[in-house]
Design a protein around this motif. Structure first.
Motif, PDB file in Angstrom:
ATOM      1  N   ILE A   1       0.850  -1.180   0.000  1.00 19.83           N
ATOM      2  CA  ILE A   1       0.000   0.000   0.000  1.00 19.83           C
ATOM      3  C   ILE A   1       0.889   1.235   0.000  1.00 19.83           C
ATOM      4  N   PRO A   2       0.554   2.223  -0.860  1.00 20.24           N
ATOM      5  CA  PRO A   2       1.384   3.421  -0.907  1.00 20.24           C
ATOM      6  C   PRO A   2       1.462   4.087   0.462  1.00 20.24           C
ATOM      7  N   LEU A   3       2.614   4.656   0.766  1.00 18.34           N
ATOM      8  CA  LEU A   3       2.847   5.284   2.065  1.00 18.34           C
ATOM      9  C   LEU A   3       1.780   6.354   2.333  1.00 18.34           C
ATOM     10  N   GLY A   4       1.232   6.335   3.528  1.00 18.63           N
ATOM     11  CA  GLY A   4       0.265   7.363   3.901  1.00 18.63           C
ATOM     12  C   GLY A   4      -1.160   7.041   3.505  1.00 18.63           C
ATOM     13  N   LYS A   5      -1.377   5.935   2.788  1.00 19.47           N
ATOM     14  CA  LYS A   5      -2.747   5.572   2.404  1.00 19.47           C
ATOM     15  C   LYS A   5      -3.244   4.442   3.293  1.00 19.47           C
ATOM     16  N   SER A   6      -4.553   4.475   3.571  1.00 16.27           N
ATOM     17  CA  SER A   6      -5.150   3.372   4.309  1.00 16.27           C
ATOM     18  C   SER A   6      -5.840   2.446   3.317  1.00 16.27           C
ATOM     19  N   ALA A   7      -6.038   1.199   3.721  1.00 20.50           N
ATOM     20  CA  ALA A   7      -6.727   0.257   2.853  1.00 20.50           C
ATOM     21  C   ALA A   7      -7.992  -0.223   3.535  1.00 20.50           C
ATOM     22  N   TYR A   8      -9.074  -0.304   2.761  1.00 16.20           N
ATOM     23  CA  TYR A   8     -10.356  -0.716   3.319  1.00 16.20           C
ATOM     24  C   TYR A   8     -10.854  -1.954   2.585  1.00 16.20           C
ATOM     25  N   CYS A   9     -11.620  -2.795   3.296  1.00 12.52           N
ATOM     26  CA  CYS A   9     -12.175  -3.990   2.676  1.00 12.52           C
ATOM     27  C   CYS A   9     -13.132  -3.582   1.547  1.00 12.52           C
ATOM     28  N   PRO A  10     -12.961  -4.162   0.346  1.00 15.41           N
ATOM     29  CA  PRO A  10     -13.834  -3.790  -0.771  1.00 15.41           C
ATOM     30  C   PRO A  10     -15.278  -4.244  -0.567  1.00 15.41           C
ATOM     31  N   ARG A  11     -15.491  -5.202   0.311  1.00 14.45           N
ATOM     32  CA  ARG A  11     -16.855  -5.685   0.492  1.00 14.45           C
ATOM     33  C   ARG A  11     -17.582  -4.955   1.610  1.00 14.45           C
ATOM     34  N   CYS A  12     -16.962  -4.864   2.826  1.00 18.83           N
ATOM     35  CA  CYS A  12     -17.712  -4.311   3.960  1.00 18.83           C
ATOM     36  C   CYS A  12     -17.215  -2.931   4.394  1.00 18.83           C
ATOM     37  N   GLY A  13     -16.071  -2.480   3.894  1.00 18.52           N
ATOM     38  CA  GLY A  13     -15.610  -1.135   4.211  1.00 18.52           C
ATOM     39  C   GLY A  13     -14.808  -1.019   5.501  1.00 18.52           C
ATOM     40  N   THR A  14     -14.503  -2.128   6.175  1.00 17.38           N
ATOM     41  CA  THR A  14     -13.691  -2.083   7.398  1.00 17.38           C
ATOM     42  C   THR A  14     -12.243  -1.726   7.039  1.00 17.38           C
ATOM     43  N   GLN A  15     -11.608  -0.926   7.901  1.00 16.60           N
ATOM     44  CA  GLN A  15     -10.219  -0.570   7.626  1.00 16.60           C
ATOM     45  C   GLN A  15      -9.312  -1.787   7.844  1.00 16.60           C
TER      46      GLN A  15
ATOM     47  N   THR B   1       2.798   7.320   8.627  1.00 12.58           N
ATOM     48  CA  THR B   1       4.100   6.725   8.926  1.00 12.58           C
ATOM     49  C   THR B   1       4.021   5.994  10.250  1.00 12.58           C
ATOM     50  N   PRO B   2       4.424   4.751  10.286  1.00 11.38           N
ATOM     51  CA  PRO B   2       4.226   3.954  11.494  1.00 11.38           C
ATOM     52  C   PRO B   2       5.291   4.192  12.554  1.00 11.38           C
ATOM     53  N   SER B   3       5.293   5.406  13.155  1.00 11.73           N
ATOM     54  CA  SER B   3       6.296   5.664  14.181  1.00 11.73           C
ATOM     55  C   SER B   3       5.698   5.403  15.557  1.00 11.73           C
ATOM     56  N   LEU B   4       6.141   4.320  16.190  1.00  6.95           N
ATOM     57  CA  LEU B   4       5.607   3.976  17.501  1.00  6.95           C
ATOM     58  C   LEU B   4       6.102   4.949  18.569  1.00  6.95           C
ATOM     59  N   SER B   5       7.342   5.469  18.395  1.00  9.33           N
ATOM     60  CA  SER B   5       7.880   6.367  19.421  1.00  9.33           C
ATOM     61  C   SER B   5       7.095   7.675  19.468  1.00  9.33           C
ATOM     62  N   GLY B   6       6.501   8.064  18.322  1.00  8.36           N
ATOM     63  CA  GLY B   6       5.633   9.246  18.301  1.00  8.36           C
ATOM     64  C   GLY B   6       4.448   9.057  19.232  1.00  8.36           C
ATOM     65  N   ASN B   7       3.869   7.842  19.212  1.00  7.61           N
ATOM     66  CA  ASN B   7       2.748   7.542  20.112  1.00  7.61           C
ATOM     67  C   ASN B   7       3.158   7.715  21.568  1.00  7.61           C
TER      68      ASN B   7
ATOM     69  N   SER C   1      -1.822   5.500  29.959  1.00  5.12           N
ATOM     70  CA  SER C   1      -0.849   4.712  30.735  1.00  5.12           C
ATOM     71  C   SER C   1      -0.557   3.391  30.040  1.00  5.12           C
ATOM     72  N   SER C   2      -1.584   2.794  29.393  1.00  8.30           N
ATOM     73  CA  SER C   2      -1.362   1.518  28.719  1.00  8.30           C
ATOM     74  C   SER C   2      -0.407   1.667  27.541  1.00  8.30           C
ATOM     75  N   VAL C   3      -0.436   2.832  26.881  1.00  9.43           N
ATOM     76  CA  VAL C   3       0.520   3.067  25.797  1.00  9.43           C
ATOM     77  C   VAL C   3       1.939   3.029  26.357  1.00  9.43           C
TER      78      VAL C   3
ATOM     79  N   VAL D   1      -5.357   8.430  19.691  1.00  8.82           N
ATOM     80  CA  VAL D   1      -6.273   7.356  19.287  1.00  8.82           C
ATOM     81  C   VAL D   1      -6.256   7.168  17.765  1.00  8.82           C
ATOM     82  N   SER D   2      -6.130   8.287  17.012  1.00  7.86           N
ATOM     83  CA  SER D   2      -6.131   8.143  15.558  1.00  7.86           C
ATOM     84  C   SER D   2      -4.833   7.507  15.057  1.00  7.86           C
ATOM     85  N   ARG D   3      -3.751   7.626  15.813  1.00  5.40           N
ATOM     86  CA  ARG D   3      -2.472   7.041  15.385  1.00  5.40           C
ATOM     87  C   ARG D   3      -2.305   5.593  15.814  1.00  5.40           C
ATOM     88  N   ILE D   4      -2.889   5.270  16.968  1.00  7.45           N
ATOM     89  CA  ILE D   4      -2.613   3.942  17.546  1.00  7.45           C
ATOM     90  C   ILE D   4      -3.283   2.840  16.748  1.00  7.45           C
TER      91      ILE D   4
END
Ligand SMILES: [Zn+2]
Ligand SMILES: [Zn+2]
Length: 424
Positions: free
Chosen positions: A37-51, A57-63, A128-130, A201-204
């Motif tokens: 998948i191109p960087l920065g794009k999300s992919a959704y199920c073609p049938r039901c629309g679930t992400q 960018t998947p930076s965990l340290s940013g979280n 705290s869980s993060v 929440v939007s990044r995690i």
């Protein structure tokens, strides 16, 4: 969050679950072949629309940095006044916990707990869980890693700082006739906390954390994937527990239909007292004004506050009723094995899940009003027992939406229906 879908890039491979790169959609169990998948794009199920895959960018340290910022912001947002009013020449400050404790002292401990949980405990536990998940990932502690991710996944729907902020604004409008209103430093803290927690929440993505623990590609030897772990999102063959996260594996949540019906039925019963018994009692100059949800909306219309009347009407009456009807419709269609409009039912399910928390608003307004307007004989404000019933409705409808397994919607879906759905 709103990055464009790249569903066209995903090839659906209905009968290729033997291939090692295939994974099953967590919304409808459609086997989907993984593509880059191109960087920065999300992919959704073609049938039901679930992400399926989260973009960015998947930076965990940013979280981690955002979670620490949130935890620091808990201090100003919870211990400084977020608002003060001048009533009868006296300045009355309000902090977030003070409303909760007033509710508890006045004989409404459960209502106080619900408000404390949604406005403080849930955001605090998620942040705290993060921290714990990063610490456990760094040092390889499996159990705390697993449970902190479960907490994040479960409690993120119960973080309601945004609802609280709208409730502060509504309370200000309601009180502007009685008093002067002053904004305190706590409100700035609350707004910042809300902004950072939305960002968090939007990044995690729990899947990304499990990928950091052990990659999906390490399980490429797995063939015949026919069950999807809803906890770490690894598709695998049938078994008792997930090979990666040890979570119990099942095709559908156990007793999902029965549990959802039971919760919906209880909510439908509780909605009657919630609308008939007064939810708030205001005493001005010895006059006792009891308000039910509807009469509260009517009195807002009478005082020309149409906007607020509309918000309260939608959040407190339309949303709970629509949730109960929407979920009941989905359940009836599942049980009647209705073969059309699967996609529409999935959309209803997404809306019901998203919109649920906004019905807590009226309860937040009551808690804020209680902190500010509790001045003995001249002006007094207490909740009525209708508010307790309303709290029960809110909690039950939220639990009902969570107990419904969306994969049940797609159980009787065949490719024959696909062409019908596409033509709509
Ligand atoms: Zn799907
Ligand atoms: Zn798993």
């Amino acid at each position: 969050m709103t990055s464009p879908s790249v569903t066209q890039a995903l090839s659906t491979t209905k009968h290729q679950s033997e291939s090692s790169s295939v994974r099953l959609c967590q919304g409808c169990e459609l086997p989907i072949d993984k593509v880059d998948i191109p960087l920065g794009k999300s992919a959704y199920c073609p049938r039901c629309g679930t992400q399926l895959y989260r973009g960015g960018t998947p930076s965990l340290s940013g979280n981690l940095a955002i979670a620490i910022t949130c935890l620091l912001l808990f201090i100003p947002s919870h211990f400084f006044d977020f608002i003060s009013i001048r009533l009868i020449g006296v300045m009355i400050p309000a902090t977030l916990p003070s409303g909760v404790f007033t509710l508890m002292n006045e004989g409404f401990p459960l209502l106080g707990l619900l408000i404390l949980f949604c406005s403080s405990i849930a955001p605090l536990l998620v942040c705290s869980s993060v921290l714990i998940s990063h610490f456990s990932l760094r040092f390889g502690f499996f159990t705390p890693f697993r449970y902190s991710l479960v907490i994040i996944q479960t409690l993120k729907h119960w973080m309601m700082l945004d609802v609280f902020l709208v409730s502060v604004a509504i309370s200000c409008f309601k009180l502007q006739d009685y008093s002067d209103i002053f904004v305190g430093p706590g409100l700035i803290g609350l707004i910042l906390l809300q902004l950072f927690s939305v960002l968090l929440v939007s990044r995690i993505s729990v899947r990304r954390y499990w990928e950091a623990w052990s990659k999906e590609s390490e399980y490429s030897f797995i063939r015949n994937k026919n069950v999807h772990c809803h906890n770490c999102h690894l598709s695998q063959p049938d078994g008792h527990a997930c090979v990666r996260c040890h979570h119990a594996l099942y095709h559908r949540k156990p007793y999902s239909i029965q549990k959802t019906w039971a919760l919906l039925f209880a909510a439908a019963v509780a909605i009657v007292p919630a609308n008939v018994i007064p939810i708030s009692i205001l005493i001005t100059n010895g006059q006792r004004l009891e308000d039910t949800i509807i009469s509260g909306v009517a009195s807002l219309i009478n005082s020309d506050m149409y906007g607020i009347a509309a918000i309260i009407f939608i959040a407190s009456i339309v949303v709970p009723v629509a949730k109960i009807l929407g979920l009941a419709y989905i359940l009836i269609c599942i049980q009647m094995k209705r073969a059309l409009y699967h996609r529409q039912r999935m959309t209803i399910y997404f809306i019901v899940k998203w919109v649920g928390k906004w019905s807590v608003m009226d309860l937040f307004v009551i808690s804020i009003m209680m902190t500010l307007v509790d001045r003995g004989q001249i002006l007094n404000f207490t909740p009525g027992y209708g508010a307790v019933a309303f709290g029960v409705v809110v909690v039950l409808t939220m639990l009902a939406a969570e107990s419904l397994d969306p994969r049940l919607i797609w159980d009787n879906y065949t490719s024959k229906d696909e062409s019908v759905n596409e033509r709509q």
